[in-house]
Design an enzyme around this catalytic site. Sequence first.
Site, short mmCIF file in Angstrom:
data_model
loop_
_atom_site.label_atom_id
_atom_site.label_comp_id
_atom_site.label_asym_id
_atom_site.label_seq_id
_atom_site.Cartn_x
_atom_site.Cartn_y
_atom_site.Cartn_z
N GLU A 76 -0.54 3.82 -13.89
CA GLU A 76 -0.92 4.89 -14.81
C GLU A 76 -2.24 5.56 -14.48
O GLU A 76 -2.50 6.68 -14.92
CB GLU A 76 -0.93 4.34 -16.24
CG GLU A 76 0.46 3.88 -16.66
CD GLU A 76 0.48 2.98 -17.89
OE1 GLU A 76 0.54 3.51 -18.99
OE2 GLU A 76 0.44 1.75 -17.72
N PRO A 124 0.81 -1.23 0.00
CA PRO A 124 0.00 0.00 0.00
C PRO A 124 0.84 1.27 0.00
O PRO A 124 0.44 2.29 -0.58
CB PRO A 124 -0.84 -0.12 1.27
CG PRO A 124 -0.29 -1.27 2.04
CD PRO A 124 0.51 -2.13 1.11
N GLN A 160 2.70 5.49 -6.21
CA GLN A 160 2.45 5.45 -7.65
C GLN A 160 1.23 6.29 -8.02
O GLN A 160 1.25 7.04 -8.99
CB GLN A 160 2.22 4.00 -8.10
CG GLN A 160 3.47 3.20 -8.26
CD GLN A 160 4.14 3.51 -9.59
OE1 GLN A 160 4.88 4.48 -9.70
NE2 GLN A 160 3.84 2.73 -10.59
#
Lengths: 758, 363
Positions: free
Chosen positions: A724, A651, A657
């Site tokens: 992404e 996590p 990210q």
Amino acid sequence: MTDMIEPVSPDTLANGSAHVRLGSNAGQPLTRADGRLKVTGRATFAADNRPDGMLYAVYVSATIARGRVTHLDVDAAKAHPGVVEVMTPANRPPLARDPDAKPHPFALKVDALQNDRVRYAGQPIALVIAETLEAAAEGAVLLAPAYAAEPARMDEATGEIFATEIAGFGNPALFEKGDVEAGLAAAARRVEARYTTPAQYHNAMEPHAIVAAWEGDRLILDMPTQAPALSTAEFASFFGIPPQNVLVRSPFIGGGFGSKAFATGPYLLAMLAARMVGRPVKMVHRRDQQFGPVGHRGATRQTLRLGAAADGRLTALDHTALSTTSSFDDFLEPAANASHNMYASPAMRMAHQGLRNDVGTPGAMRAPGEATGSAALECAMDEAAEACGMDPLAFRLANYAETDPQTGRPFSSKALRECYTAAAERFGWSGRPLAPRQMRDDEGRLVGWGMGSALFPCPMFEAEARATIHADGTGTVEISASEMGQGALTALAQIAADGLGIDGDRLDFRSGDSSLPNGGIAGGSGHTATAGSAIFTAGADAVRRLAEIAVADEASPLFGASNSGVEARGGRLHRVDDPSRSETYAAILSRAGLSSVTGEGKGARDPAAAESRAMFSHGAVFAEVTVDPDLAQIRVTRLVGAFAAGRIVNPRLATSQLTGGMIWGIGFALHEETVYDPRTGRPMNADFAGYHVPVNADVPSVEALLVEETDRHVNALGIKGVGEIGITGTVGAIANALWHATGVRVRDFPVKMETLLG
Amino acid sequence: MNLFDYVRPATLGEALGAAAHPGAAVLAGGTNLVDLMKAGVARPERIVDISRLPGLSEIETLEDGAIRIGALVGNAALARHPAVKAAAPAVAEAVLAGASAQLRNKASVGGNLLQATRCAYFGDPASACNRRVPGSGCDAKGGDRRGHAVLGWSDACSATNPSDLLVPLAALGAVVEIAGQDGTREVPVAEFHTLPGADGDAGGPQLRHGEIVTAVRLPADAARFAAASRYVKVRERTSFAFALVSAAAALDIEDGTIRAARLALGGVAARPWRAAEAEAALTGKAPDAAAFQAAAEAAMAQARPSAEDNAFKIALALRVAVRALTLAAKGTPERMPALPASVFAPTLSAPSPSAPSFQGTAR
């Protein structure tokens, strides 16, 4: 937000072995394994390598975008002290493969001095090899190229617009469902708007870098790559050698974002240079050399037409994109495809055209298609919500897709509703006035709130891994995975430890080297799922072999248990029916007289699941912007995102990210843009003084929440991807918040202050 | 990068001798020169490294109350110097609004004075540039000129001076001390960079080859504005970007009347633009919105866009000038804002928390 993570999963994995479970190591918010190495400067990046006898290469970048090189002063360059060799199209050693060929649809043409043509600014046109970097750089200056230049085609007026059947990497350029025109005609509210996004360049912190060396017919490469083993075949094909003759070492990558996944012209030239001079050659791009031959996010011009019924439900969704590509290759930013899977609509049309300009060929750049397309889609949805007099979140909920709008398939999992709820609550969305220009901070600045939905596919590629249990009870897992700052080394090692049923500190995780089992590609947000599946399966395979030995060994407390009657944890095998009966791995191997057992595993999508389910990560992003009403200065004062991406392996790193993606969204919305000279086609802001990305002062408050989601279809581990998705949703949320603050719809990115100055 | 000699003279006299060499360039912090060398914009044959010269790194208050800042004083040291903060807080604010902490540690005051324009065409040896090669032309014309000048430009050049520091220095009447082999001379900061002229003359720093900037002197008079001076800087990014437009404003207010005013604009011309007309217009007026608007209009009266894409800077500069004057009139903040010169720096006494703190109020 570790408290929102699913605790240790009780699920037994249905992947051929019941011995091991994900959850002892995976799921923990470990700090990154390579953190200490990096902050102390001991992590070795490609450019840190200096083999004996190494020379330096600098390539010359074309300063025109179209034409021919008519002269290079090779004599002057060679006369410079320290210059060893100059490579031009006249003496470039042959390649076994035409760099302009496309042996497979995903191959991109590269510029490796095949002729004197120039087809974009920044294209390599010569290379100088020297004893020092300074001598090579000066040799490059002394080459003083002369050109026969032709006018650069840098816009819609001068470039050729063409029809296409393919967008992105092999995606259909056209999707149609229902009757869009009829849906629009029947709509109570209609919105039509045009959005533009500029050319953006990846600009990882680490520029492209390579140290190439030949040992006979073996090619040794130290270079950052998102696909160490996968790339060997491609490199080998250019030199007519077998792939196993290429060794790629890529232990650390200083950011890739899609730019370090493919062969590039400059990389090939460095390999050729090493062969030409018979010595190792290092080549590191200057920052400006990142703008041209290593891909970029192509500019888009997108038109959205939305129709909605009086209750806010979409009657039609039409998204068309004109995507800019090079004059000689075909990669098109698949922007309109971002509308395939987000909102329910009875009529849909997503279509692409290409525009040829004299730019380098674009390619995949973090969320290719999704980032640009989501920006336009989320803005258009906001405009439609306004047209319907609805709250933007309520409008999106009214168009919530219960099944995939493109295929009609059920989603493998979709906790988007929970994301909306979690993020809206955390942000404090309720009570937002519908009309713009209603909120001010206590300094009198305009404040606006906007939101956007986030979505990204969950692809899996193919990966292999090897896992070994040693006589001392420790484990080794080997895979050519890619650590590019995202935390792969850490997260994959967590999966690896669980796969072997050992503690993390008993594991030797080996990665980043093409001689290891092929870990596939770190791209498409699918690396953890793909490589992780291979790793876990390999570990489980090793444990299965160990269990076979143990249950057949009369001296073992596990003797007589069926193979599925034992389970592994903490470096021991336990009987399921009597957990007190257990034995260490070391004891089992010792008695069997074995130094180790090795297992192998593969990771890939189950084709049946792929046919029956639509697989996406989802999220919601809420933005607050503050705008100085007189000076049009914009600041994203708060961003809150909530994301559901299946099982979260780590996590802490996943949040990093996601946060990084959201920050990228701020840059997309407000900063990033390549400014080309319209006559020469040269990027005029090809450095960090001119090409802006957000700095800390631009991101005062960014928060990513992890929403629990269990996915039993996406893969056995339940892992989706987080690399992404953070960009998607964010750009639109910021633009929508800007409208809410100012009443001005911004449709051209990045937003410039003159748009708001009025 | 071309081959060059490197010399590190021990005294100013030796340095002046070394710098007189035809191909010599003087190196101090190196934050600009080294970049230009790597880009091929500067190709010196000899580097004269003055960074360790004695006597140029001090900040001293002179007998007449002026503050003399040695040319090698680092930007960071300048911004935190007690005498500078007390007498010229806008100078400190401007410095802290520029570059990054790392660059400010390295960059010198003299180097900042000589900092080259950030016009992309100047920085690109493949482009024609009158500033780089006098008489060679200007490729910025027809290209991107969004950041270019709206005051004092000519057909030869419309580039802007990028410095933040020079803007308050020009406003406060600072003077450049220059040493040469024939002696010393002084030039006001506001005039140190000449404006572009005709026939390919792009202008540039008034420093003859071989001369070295030794100090910048803030007049004692600067301190009268210390209680009411600000620097405001506008750009797309909140930090670490050059100004699209900036303004330094300093007011001497007594009994509700402006006794004297100083105003200079950055990002609008080839040099920090001292707005004498605005200063005159403010003198004797009450420090109110009307006076500030009139002053800003006076400052920008001669402005004209050098290209279509920078026309917005005229209106923007006017508003930035008004803002700087308005903030100055509110008084110099007791503490340097966390975001110096930013319009997002809190101006109220209570800092805004990051959580939503506002009340929805209809406009």
